[in-house]
Enzyme design. Sequence first.
Site, PDB file in Angstrom:
ATOM      1  N   ASP A 117       0.861  -1.187   0.000  1.00  0.00           N
ATOM      2  CA  ASP A 117       0.000   0.000   0.000  1.00  0.00           C
ATOM      3  C   ASP A 117       0.891   1.228   0.000  1.00  0.00           C
ATOM      4  OD1 ASP A 117      -2.357  -1.459   0.066  1.00  0.00           O
ATOM      5  OD2 ASP A 117      -2.509  -1.420   2.242  1.00  0.00           O
ATOM      6  N   ASP A 136      -6.976  -1.722  -4.285  1.00  0.00           N
ATOM      7  CA  ASP A 136      -8.002  -1.433  -3.281  1.00  0.00           C
ATOM      8  C   ASP A 136      -9.105  -0.552  -3.862  1.00  0.00           C
ATOM      9  OD1 ASP A 136      -6.461  -2.869  -1.474  1.00  0.00           O
ATOM     10  OD2 ASP A 136      -5.530  -1.080  -0.622  1.00  0.00           O
TER      11      ASP A 136
END
Length: 159
Positions: A117, A136
Amino acid sequence: MRTVALVAAITFVIDQLTKWLVVHVMSLDTRLAIDVWPPFVNFRMAWNDGINFGLLGSGDEAAKWILISVALGIVLFVLVWLRRDPPGWPGLVAGGLLIGGALGNVVDRLLYGAVADFLNMSCCGIDNPFAFNVADIAIFAGALGLVLLPGRKPGKKGS
């Protein structure tokens, strides 16, 4: 189903390409933070071994394989669902987004042991501590699209 496959492939490639550029080319894995357009868009390295926001993260090898299995199960479920009850073009795109994003995060778990991330967004005096990635975004948009774009309604033929 071509639409699903095409959108999933494009989503997967964009996700993996952005992760490769940010983590390896821009060396975010060692720099840990790059301010792109503060405070609105920043890159913050976060290795997520859990689900959203690091929930259920333990760093345990068994947990990694359970999360990979769950993601692949969801991909299979969505594929079967879309095949049985095709929702039309927008719903097929939504399904492709969800599948491509899920597979992108599965590849991260296989390559790195965790999901990479890096996107961090803050605004209006709120300092957001969480990071996310393109996969995501695709998973969220795809799931939302599948909920809001139902399949065809059973109709009477020949009426």
